[in-house]
Design an enzyme around this catalytic site. Structure first.
Site, short mmCIF file in Angstrom:
data_model
loop_
_atom_site.label_atom_id
_atom_site.label_comp_id
_atom_site.label_asym_id
_atom_site.label_seq_id
_atom_site.Cartn_x
_atom_site.Cartn_y
_atom_site.Cartn_z
CG HIS A 181 -3.45 47.30 -50.88
ND1 HIS A 181 -2.99 47.78 -49.66
CD2 HIS A 181 -3.06 48.20 -51.80
CE1 HIS A 181 -2.35 48.92 -49.85
NE2 HIS A 181 -2.39 49.20 -51.14
NE ARG A 237 12.33 14.27 -41.68
CZ ARG A 237 13.33 15.15 -41.87
NH1 ARG A 237 14.46 14.75 -42.41
NH2 ARG A 237 13.19 16.40 -41.52
NE ARG A 296 12.23 8.19 -43.61
CZ ARG A 296 12.93 8.75 -42.62
NH1 ARG A 296 14.21 8.50 -42.48
NH2 ARG A 296 12.33 9.57 -41.78
CD GLU A 320 16.61 3.08 -41.46
OE1 GLU A 320 16.73 4.17 -40.90
OE2 GLU A 320 15.60 2.74 -42.09
N GLY A 370 21.24 5.86 -43.55
CA GLY A 370 20.71 6.65 -42.44
C GLY A 370 21.70 6.55 -41.29
CB SER A 371 24.80 8.43 -40.57
OG SER A 371 24.25 9.73 -40.50
CG ASN A 372 21.02 10.44 -36.86
OD1 ASN A 372 22.19 10.73 -36.66
ND2 ASN A 372 20.08 11.33 -37.06
CG ASP A 373 17.53 4.68 -37.12
OD1 ASP A 373 17.58 5.23 -36.01
OD2 ASP A 373 16.47 4.50 -37.75
CB CYS A 393 19.65 11.02 -46.13
SG CYS A 393 19.00 9.53 -45.34
#
Length: 797
Positions: A420, A510, A578, A680, A701-704, A751
């Protein structure tokens, strides 16, 4: 009684057009009995008294003028709602049945008993108002239901009490709020053979996700015993979710959520004055699921049939007979909240400066609210409620509605998504956190808190007044683009929030998020549970895996279902999953993990990604990941899932990983399986053509890649100014790998966060010829528009 009046109608002679005659509930039961029995849907037999019978009772006892006068006194402020409701109920209860009406009810009951092969069949006596179950009003629990009624005298008394319940305080105030004329609403009584769910189970089912309106799932709540506890929120039920589009294939089992509820009590038959009572459930009942997986899937198929027949999302009640094991639908009505929600516009909330978590439960709605707690333990004390505060209580029923509508948010100890408190909160547009277990013990009146239902399936009560922002997103006029714009999503609990977003799929899911949040145990600690030395971790793992004969099944089951929710949210569009990419220090933080992980000086470039999958240290853990993906694709049917391998340093390593995957039943190309690789590491760019021979696509994976191209630790505060995804060297790497992928005919996307943070970076990627980019949901609209502008400028549209 006039000869032209019809008193009784059997369900099989009714249809959904008979709402004016028998109310929404009974008309719907008749519709199902008449039209859906041939499709295998079972509805307990019964009959209904008509609106004519109600008005005949009113006229025979000369109630109309007295009711009108009492209501007028209340409207004029000369009497309280409680006084008015009690007075009207009393005159109904003191009334005498017109002879023909009573005789007709008794005769119909005898006929129902005869059909059941019994002298006196037990029945449920349900109220069905002629204005209920309409598209814009649920009338949830406004009138009474009486269960386990046996014998003609008990039935006649229950019918009289049904009539009186048309004027409960809550029903009067609800009709007033919705603009219904009290004197134009009649009550039909449904008399339906009881399903012996007192020794079986029962619950509620929706053909739509109740929180997000996601229309491709069936939501089922289940508890032991009679169903009133689930409806009223007195019990914390099991919760199951089934993905509708895959139900047609009998070989598949698209059960994407299966949560065990506490189910502390159950309602059973009783003898004496009260025909039902609550008793504690046994330890075995609390530990078990109410429904088996075949039963869950069968119920979900019924929901699909019922929804298709009515042509709208449906709210249904079901019951399982404990004697025969048969399932029944005992009610079906249109869903009244999500069905009216706008398709193109929704709100996105972000919270900053959260306090500590004080309580958590199921989130109802998707909003955030702050305020002071007002703890009300009993409905007798609702006059102490302070308008605009956060209502905290154990559970609610329709008597609480007058103060619920004045609250900023609602928190309850008990109840599920179909309770409810949940239904009314949705209808009122209030955030609610239900089924916390102990909020009334943890929170106190006057305490400042923030209620968040914007973070997925789980709702949180935070200490203090948090800063939060709300953005209204209108995705109805977004331009089409050739370059795919996908979403980065990790949390299965929030996946359905974004189903209306016109994305091209999920570019990065992830796996480690599901492992750390839903599983919490290192997979090798499950494979080698008996050899664990950490006794505290061992005890916790044993508790988490209770009910699983093989502890590794816990990992596979939880992982497959968590990923299934992500896959379902965008089906049949692709979801790129991944495989696990924890660093060793992160793996060590999982339960039992410390015993299986080496100590590393620099985990960021250590034993991670592909190197783990074929190593004796983790190979058995990776096989569980593969098993979960196989279950997800082959058994559940989510063939839209693409597998992606992270941190693959060399083509030799790629060959090893693909071989291990094949050993575990994941062969590239089989059953349409695609395997991507993360780009990466500079070696992925330098040898892109060779990687393209082994994989179907790349995801940058642009960060790594930035970290390893520039030699900058992305977590270093000292070097923060040097970490730049738009550095000339990084952009050269990205442009190079896109060109190589295009030449090889392999898919390539990105990504990373860069397109979300820098619109000009999205422009650069389009000019390079990238196939897709995957961004966070809150930046999707800006990136989509920037991509469209760039494509138009380049003549690509």
């Amino acid at each position: 009684m006039s000869a032209k009046l019809q008193t009784i109608a059997w369900f099989e002679n009714l249809n959904r057009g008979d709402v004016p005659k028998v109310g929404g509930k009974n008309a719907s039961l008749g519709e199902m009995v008449r039209t859906l029995a041939a499709k295998g849907i079972r509805v307990p037999p019964g009959f209904a008294t008509t609106a004519d019978a109600y008005w005949d009772y009113v006229e025979a006892n000369k109630l109309r003028d007295r009711m009108t006068a009492l209501l007028a006194e209340w409207e004029a402020g000369k009497a309280t709602l409680a006084e008015t409701g009690q007075a009207i109920r009393n005159i109904f209860l003191k009334g005498d049945w017109p002879g023909e009406t009573e005789a007709a009810i008794r005769a119909a009951y005898r006929e129902l008993s005869k059909r059941a092969g019994l002298d006196e069949v037990e029945v449920a006596v349900r109220s069905s108002a002629t204005a209920e179950d309409l598209p814009d009003a649920s009338f949830a629990g406004q009138q009474e239901t009486f269960l386990n009624i046996k014998g003609e005298a008990a039935l006649i008394d229950a019918c009289r009490r049904c009539y009186a319940s048309l004027f409960t305080d809550r029903a009067i105030s609800y009709r007033k709020a919705k603009g219904f004329d009290h004197m134009k609403v009649a009550l039909s009584i449904g008399v339906q053979r009881m399903v012996r769910s007192d020794i079986g189970g029962s619950g509620v089912m929706f053909s739509i996700d109740t929180e997000t309106g996601f229309d491709k799932v069936v939501l089922i709540n289940a508890a032991w015993g009679l169903g009133e506890n689930v409806v009223q929120g007195a019990v914390d039920p099991d919760e199951y979710q089934v993905f509708k589009p895959l139900l047609a294939d009998a070989a598949l089992k698209p059960l994407i959520e299966k949560k065990k509820g506490a189910k502390a009590i159950k309602m059973i038959y009783a003898t004496g004055e009260k025909p039902t009572r609550n008793v504690p459930t046994s330890k075995a009942e609390r530990a078990a699921y109410v429904l088996s997986e075949p039963e869950i899937l069968d119920l979900a198929r019924w929901a699909v049939i019922i929804e298709a027949h009515y042509g709208c999302p449906m709210d249904m009640e079901w019951a399982r007979d404990g004697k025969t094991g048969e399932m029944f639908i005992v009610q079906a009505r249109p869903e009244t909240v999500q069905a009216r929600r706008g398709a193109g516009v929704f709100k996105s909330y972000s919270i900053n400066n959260k306090g500590k978590v004080l309580a958590k439960g199921l989130s109802i709605g998707d909003a955030v609210a702050s305020g002071q707690v007002c703890l009300i333990e009993s409905v007798r004390d609702i006059d102490q409620f302070i308008d605009g505060s956060i209502l905290v209580t154990q559970t609610t029923d329709p008597d609480w509605v007058p103060i619920m509508k004045r609250a900023a948010a609602i928190v309850t100890d008990h109840g599920g998504r179909t309770s409810h408190a949940a239904i009314v909160s949705r209808e009122l547009g209030l955030p609610a956190v239900v089924g916390t277990g102990n909020a009334t013990e943890l929170l106190h009146s006057g305490e400042e808190v923030t209620i968040s239902c914007a973070e997925g399936d789980e709702g949180f009560v935070y200490e203090g007044i948090a800063d939060y922002a709300v953005r209204e997103l209108d995705v109805s006029d977004l331009p089409a683009t050739r370059t795919q714009v996908m979403l980065n999503l990790a949390n299965p609990g929030s996946a359905f929030r974004w189903w209306r977003m016109p994305s091209d799929g999920i570019g990065l899911a992830r796996m480690e998020f599901v492992v750390s949040n839903a599983i919490r145990v290192h997979p090798m600690a499950l494979v080698h549970f008996d050899r664990l030395k950490d006794e505290a971790a061992k005890a916790e793992i044993a508790a988490l895996t209770a009910g699983y004969d093989d502890k590794t099944d816990y990992f596979v089951d939880k992982l497959a279902r968590g990923l299934a929710r992500l896959a379902a949210a965008v089906y049949p569009k692709p979801v790129i999953v991944r495989m696990s990419d924890f660093k060793t220090n992160e793996y060590a933080g999982l339960l039992g993990g410390a015993e299986f992980e080496p100590d590393e000086e620099n985990p960021m470039i250590g034993f991670r990604g592909a190197s783990r999958y074929y190593s004796p240290r983790y190979r058995e853990g990776f096989s569980l990941e593969c098993k979960a993906i196989r279950r997800l694709r082959d058994e559940m049917g989510f063939t839209n899932v693409v597998v992606m391998i992270p941190f693959c340093r060399s083509v030799g390593e790629a060959d090893k990983v693909l071989a291990v995957m094949e050993e575990n039943g994941l062969k590239r190309g089989e059953n349409g399986l695609q395997v991507y690789v993360m780009c990466e590491i500079p070696s992925n760019v330098i040898l892109a053509a060779k990687f393209a021979d082994r994989f179907d696509g790349f995801s940058i994976g642009s960060n790594d890649l930035t970290q390893l191209t520039l030699g900058v630790d992305r977590d270093s505060g000292e070097l923060a100014d040097l970490f730049d995804e738009q550095d000339e060297a990084v952009k050269w790497m990205i442009e190079k790998v896109i060109a190589e992928a295009n030449k090889a005919g392999a898919k390539i996307g990105l990504c990373g966060q860069a397109p979300s943070d820098h619109p000009e970076f999205a422009e650069f990627l389009v000019k390079c010829g990238i196939d897709s980019m995957s961004v966070s949901p809150d930046s999707f609209m800006e990136v989509k528009r920037k991509v469209a502008e760039t494509e138009a400028a380049l003549g690509l549209r």
